[in-house]
Design a protein around this motif. Structure first.
Motif, PDB file in Angstrom:
ATOM      1  N   LEU A 427       0.835  -1.204   0.000  1.00 45.25           N
ATOM      2  CA  LEU A 427       0.000   0.000   0.000  1.00 45.25           C
ATOM      3  C   LEU A 427       0.869   1.253   0.000  1.00 45.25           C
ATOM      4  O   LEU A 427       0.539   2.260  -0.657  1.00 45.25           O
ATOM      5  CB  LEU A 427      -0.928  -0.006   1.221  1.00 45.25           C
ATOM      6  N   SER A 428       1.986   1.202   0.730  1.00 44.17           N
ATOM      7  CA  SER A 428       2.878   2.360   0.806  1.00 44.17           C
ATOM      8  C   SER A 428       3.502   2.668  -0.556  1.00 44.17           C
ATOM      9  O   SER A 428       3.654   3.831  -0.943  1.00 44.17           O
ATOM     10  CB  SER A 428       3.973   2.095   1.845  1.00 44.17           C
ATOM     11  N   LYS A 429       3.840   1.618  -1.292  1.00 42.16           N
ATOM     12  CA  LYS A 429       4.453   1.806  -2.613  1.00 42.16           C
ATOM     13  C   LYS A 429       3.440   2.235  -3.670  1.00 42.16           C
ATOM     14  O   LYS A 429       3.837   2.711  -4.744  1.00 42.16           O
ATOM     15  CB  LYS A 429       5.112   0.499  -3.062  1.00 42.16           C
ATOM     16  N   ASN A 430       2.168   2.053  -3.398  1.00 43.26           N
ATOM     17  CA  ASN A 430       1.147   2.307  -4.416  1.00 43.26           C
ATOM     18  C   ASN A 430       0.047   3.223  -3.885  1.00 43.26           C
ATOM     19  O   ASN A 430      -1.155   2.953  -4.044  1.00 43.26           O
ATOM     20  CB  ASN A 430       0.531   0.973  -4.883  1.00 43.26           C
ATOM     21  N   GLN A 431       0.447   4.340  -3.261  1.00 47.07           N
ATOM     22  CA  GLN A 431      -0.534   5.240  -2.665  1.00 47.07           C
ATOM     23  C   GLN A 431      -1.427   5.900  -3.718  1.00 47.07           C
ATOM     24  O   GLN A 431      -2.571   6.246  -3.430  1.00 47.07           O
ATOM     25  CB  GLN A 431       0.184   6.308  -1.825  1.00 47.07           C
ATOM     26  N   ASP A 432      -0.891   6.070  -4.935  1.00 51.43           N
ATOM     27  CA  ASP A 432      -1.735   6.635  -6.000  1.00 51.43           C
ATOM     28  C   ASP A 432      -2.907   5.711  -6.319  1.00 51.43           C
ATOM     29  O   ASP A 432      -4.037   6.155  -6.529  1.00 51.43           O
ATOM     30  CB  ASP A 432      -0.902   6.888  -7.249  1.00 51.43           C
ATOM     31  N   LYS A 433      -2.662   4.415  -6.305  1.00 52.82           N
ATOM     32  CA  LYS A 433      -3.733   3.454  -6.579  1.00 52.82           C
ATOM     33  C   LYS A 433      -4.697   3.360  -5.397  1.00 52.82           C
ATOM     34  O   LYS A 433      -5.905   3.149  -5.580  1.00 52.82           O
ATOM     35  CB  LYS A 433      -3.145   2.083  -6.910  1.00 52.82           C
ATOM     36  N   VAL A 434      -4.168   3.513  -4.171  1.00 51.33           N
ATOM     37  CA  VAL A 434      -5.051   3.550  -2.995  1.00 51.33           C
ATOM     38  C   VAL A 434      -6.017   4.719  -3.128  1.00 51.33           C
ATOM     39  O   VAL A 434      -7.224   4.594  -2.862  1.00 51.33           O
ATOM     40  CB  VAL A 434      -4.228   3.671  -1.692  1.00 51.33           C
ATOM     41  N   LYS A 435      -5.503   5.874  -3.565  1.00 44.41           N
ATOM     42  CA  LYS A 435      -6.345   7.058  -3.739  1.00 44.41           C
ATOM     43  C   LYS A 435      -7.429   6.799  -4.783  1.00 44.41           C
ATOM     44  O   LYS A 435      -8.606   7.140  -4.588  1.00 44.41           O
ATOM     45  CB  LYS A 435      -5.469   8.246  -4.154  1.00 44.41           C
ATOM     46  N   GLU A 436      -7.037   6.183  -5.902  1.00 39.07           N
ATOM     47  CA  GLU A 436      -8.012   5.865  -6.964  1.00 39.07           C
ATOM     48  C   GLU A 436      -9.086   4.908  -6.435  1.00 39.07           C
ATOM     49  O   GLU A 436     -10.265   5.038  -6.746  1.00 39.07           O
ATOM     50  CB  GLU A 436      -7.304   5.233  -8.157  1.00 39.07           C
ATOM     51  N   GLU A 439     -11.496   6.700  -4.331  1.00 40.69           N
ATOM     52  CA  GLU A 439     -12.335   7.610  -5.128  1.00 40.69           C
ATOM     53  C   GLU A 439     -13.371   6.844  -5.960  1.00 40.69           C
ATOM     54  O   GLU A 439     -14.116   7.463  -6.725  1.00 40.69           O
ATOM     55  CB  GLU A 439     -11.440   8.449  -6.044  1.00 40.69           C
ATOM     56  N   GLY A 440     -13.398   5.520  -5.797  1.00 43.84           N
ATOM     57  CA  GLY A 440     -14.471   4.747  -6.437  1.00 43.84           C
ATOM     58  C   GLY A 440     -14.037   3.700  -7.436  1.00 43.84           C
ATOM     59  O   GLY A 440     -14.890   2.995  -8.001  1.00 43.84           O
ATOM     60  N   LYS A 441     -12.760   3.566  -7.698  1.00 44.59           N
ATOM     61  CA  LYS A 441     -12.296   2.552  -8.639  1.00 44.59           C
ATOM     62  C   LYS A 441     -12.154   1.215  -7.904  1.00 44.59           C
ATOM     63  O   LYS A 441     -11.060   0.748  -7.573  1.00 44.59           O
ATOM     64  CB  LYS A 441     -10.967   2.982  -9.249  1.00 44.59           C
ATOM     65  N   GLY A 442     -13.307   0.585  -7.648  1.00 45.21           N
ATOM     66  CA  GLY A 442     -13.371  -0.586  -6.772  1.00 45.21           C
ATOM     67  C   GLY A 442     -12.620  -1.803  -7.262  1.00 45.21           C
ATOM     68  O   GLY A 442     -12.192  -2.638  -6.465  1.00 45.21           O
ATOM     69  N   ASN A 443     -12.434  -1.933  -8.605  1.00 43.83           N
ATOM     70  CA  ASN A 443     -11.753  -3.125  -9.115  1.00 43.83           C
ATOM     71  C   ASN A 443     -10.268  -3.164  -8.747  1.00 43.83           C
ATOM     72  O   ASN A 443      -9.601  -4.192  -8.905  1.00 43.83           O
ATOM     73  CB  ASN A 443     -11.906  -3.223 -10.628  1.00 43.83           C
ATOM     74  N   LEU A 444      -9.732  -2.065  -8.224  1.00 44.39           N
ATOM     75  CA  LEU A 444      -8.333  -2.051  -7.782  1.00 44.39           C
ATOM     76  C   LEU A 444      -8.108  -2.914  -6.554  1.00 44.39           C
ATOM     77  O   LEU A 444      -6.983  -3.331  -6.285  1.00 44.39           O
ATOM     78  CB  LEU A 444      -7.884  -0.607  -7.484  1.00 44.39           C
ATOM     79  N   TYR A 445      -9.186  -3.215  -5.834  1.00 46.57           N
ATOM     80  CA  TYR A 445      -9.051  -4.078  -4.655  1.00 46.57           C
ATOM     81  C   TYR A 445      -8.487  -5.440  -5.065  1.00 46.57           C
ATOM     82  O   TYR A 445      -7.593  -5.985  -4.407  1.00 46.57           O
ATOM     83  CB  TYR A 445     -10.402  -4.245  -3.958  1.00 46.57           C
ATOM     84  N   THR A 446      -9.015  -5.957  -6.152  1.00 46.05           N
ATOM     85  CA  THR A 446      -8.524  -7.251  -6.650  1.00 46.05           C
ATOM     86  C   THR A 446      -7.050  -7.157  -7.032  1.00 46.05           C
ATOM     87  O   THR A 446      -6.283  -8.104  -6.834  1.00 46.05           O
ATOM     88  CB  THR A 446      -9.353  -7.690  -7.875  1.00 46.05           C
ATOM     89  N   TRP A 447      -6.653  -6.009  -7.574  1.00 41.93           N
ATOM     90  CA  TRP A 447      -5.252  -5.810  -7.947  1.00 41.93           C
ATOM     91  C   TRP A 447      -4.352  -5.870  -6.717  1.00 41.93           C
ATOM     92  O   TRP A 447      -3.301  -6.504  -6.743  1.00 41.93           O
ATOM     93  CB  TRP A 447      -5.114  -4.451  -8.649  1.00 41.93           C
ATOM     94  N   PHE A 448      -4.799  -5.213  -5.600  1.00 45.92           N
ATOM     95  CA  PHE A 448      -4.026  -5.249  -4.359  1.00 45.92           C
ATOM     96  C   PHE A 448      -3.872  -6.685  -3.865  1.00 45.92           C
ATOM     97  O   PHE A 448      -2.777  -7.107  -3.466  1.00 45.92           O
ATOM     98  CB  PHE A 448      -4.698  -4.397  -3.273  1.00 45.92           C
ATOM     99  N   VAL A 449      -4.977  -7.426  -3.880  1.00 44.68           N
ATOM    100  CA  VAL A 449      -4.930  -8.831  -3.431  1.00 44.68           C
ATOM    101  C   VAL A 449      -3.944  -9.612  -4.287  1.00 44.68           C
ATOM    102  O   VAL A 449      -3.123 -10.400  -3.781  1.00 44.68           O
ATOM    103  CB  VAL A 449      -6.329  -9.473  -3.492  1.00 44.68           C
TER     104      VAL A 449
END
Length: 478
Positions: A427-436, A439-449
């Protein structure tokens, strides 16, 4: 005009005896042409047939499984006709006194409705040889001549391709379950003659039937029913005269073609086979054979639903294949989890078998190993993702799942502290994606997993990952 299709089937089943019906020649499939023959099955002058008792036993067993009346007196007859692959110029079969009569099987239609299909008779007979054609010549292989057959003749109780296929599938399931035939259509050990006619719905008179010979797949059976129905309806609507005939299925052009006018019984000049004694079948013989019949498909299906709480569909699929059903029960005995067992068998294992065009018994997969794999996942030793990855090794190599997990170092990581550190780093390395994501880009959760599982080489416990990932985002990034 509204028309109804009327269908009756003659199903020819090769019995899996080691020797032929009237001689000691082998019935093994795939031998070099004309190597499994002798004077008896070649019909040479002076050769005398001797009836194989195993064939009689199998006929009785089949009749009992199909709810038939078993004859106490029966005999063999000669059916006279000339055809190049018939070495004797007659067939030894049964005419007036078939060994089984008046049976039935129940089929279940797609809408859940059940229908009983009557069986008129079952009789024993010998098979003919095989014609092999090329562009210029025709060769004859007599290896199949004399292979024992049962002919199962239904009543005209079917009205669609669906019903015809369900009926043959039910027969195949029963016959393989009781062990009288392997019913491999691709090897010719189960062949279907289709008798079909059409009539106006309100008419009590049956239409003029055509017989389509030697259909050796469900696909051809379905296509033949649908084509022949339309052909006959079109002929009636055009006031053409239909006549009883024998036709064949042309698989290249998907049509039926006329072969000859349909023969009647008198054309075959049936008479008693003088070289084979009449048979008297005792009540004890029938009862002894009856005691060897295993649990049949419909009985197994009902038990699976009740005992293992399976769905109607899962129970139907498993019960149709007695080997698959046995494998399922052995797996459940090993892992004590019927739901997981059926999910693996109906899911990943079935996909593997279909993709590789294999039967279960052609692999090295053991029920005990599948049960062990299920227990490893239940005990959280490995994840289901890891289980899916090592399944191919288990199927192809026959290894114990425990040994594979140990060899490859695949034991699941259940250390919450270590997993949390991994999550925080990603999460620390990808704070831009956490922000997205926030902001509603829910499919990024799967990317984190996916990133977490990648870093853990698939070993992180997925449920722990999900719990900690959600908590970390909600508590530290909002």
């Amino acid at each position: 005009m509204e028309f109804q299709t009327v269908i009756g089937l003659e199903v020819h089943v090769e019995l899996n005896t080691k020797s032929k019906i009237f001689c000691g020649c082998s019935t093994e499939f795939g031998a070099e042409p004309n190597t499994e023959v002798c004077p008896v099955c070649l019909g040479l002058p002076g050769a005398l047939p001797v009836l194989n008792k195993k064939v009689v036993d199998y006929a009785i067993k089949t009749g009992l499984a199909l709810n038939c009346d078993i004859a106490r007196y029966t005999m063999m007859d000669r059916k006279n006709y000339f055809y190049p692959d018939s070495p004797k110029n007659y067939q030894i079969t049964q005419d007036r006194f078939p060994i089984c009569r008046e049976g039935n099987v129940e089929i279940e239609l797609g809408n859940g409705e059940k229908k009983s299909i009557g069986i008129e008779r079952i009789h024993m007979e010998d098979d003919a040889g095989k014609l092999i054609h090329n562009e210029k010549e025709t060769f004859i292989d007599f290896n199949r001549a004399g292979v024992p057959l049962l002919e199962i003749v239904s009543k005209p109780h079917m009205n669609s391709a669906e019903e015809a296929i369900l009926y043959v599938e039910k027969l195949r399931s029963i016959l393989t379950c009781i062990g009288v035939s392997d019913c491999k259509m691709e090897e010719g050990s189960l062949r279907v003659d289709l008798n079909i006619s059409v009539k106006q719905v309100e008419s009590k008179e049956l239409g003029v039937r055509a017989e389509i010979k030697n259909l050796n797949s469900f696909k051809f059976l379905e296509k033949a029913v649908n084509y022949e129905r339309e052909r006959q309806i079109k002929a009636i609507e055009n006031n053409e005269v239909l006549f009883m005939e024998t036709r064949r299925w042309d698989e290249k052009n998907n049509i039926t073609l006329s072969m000859r006018n349909k023969e009647e019984a008198q054309d075959y000049r049936y008479f008693p086979e003088g070289d084979i004694l009449e048979m008297i079948i005792s009540e004890k013989e029938i009862e002894d054979i009856k005691s060897t019949i295993p649990e049949l498909e419909h009985e197994k299906k009902d038990r699976f639903i009740k005992e293992y709480n399976l769905s109607n569909y899962d129970a139907s699929v498993l019960s149709k294949d007695y080997k698959l059903a046995h494998f399922f029960e052995k797996t459940v005995k090993s892992c004590k989890d019927s739901k997981a067992a059926v999910n693996w068998i109906m899911g990943d294992i079935s996909c593997y078998l279909n993709e590789n065009k294999l039967e279960l018994n052609e692999t090295k997969l053991k029920a005990e190993n599948l049960g062990e794999l299920i227990k490893l996942i239940k005990d959280k030793v490995i994840s289901s993702t890891i289980g899916k990855k090592i399944l191919v090794n288990i199927i192809e190599e026959g290894k114990s799942p425990k040994d594979i997990v140990k060899e490859k170092g695949l034991i699941q990581n259940n250390d919450e502290k270590a997993i949390l550190e991994m999550i925080r780093g990603i999460l620390s390395k990808n704070q831009d994606k956490v922000k997205e994501y926030l902001e509603g880009k829910g499919n990024l959760y799967t990317w984190f997993v996916g990133q977490i599982m990648k870093e853990s080489r698939g070993k992180a416990n997925p449920s722990i990952v999900n719990k900690l990932l959600k908590s970390e985002i909600e508590n530290n990034f909002k």
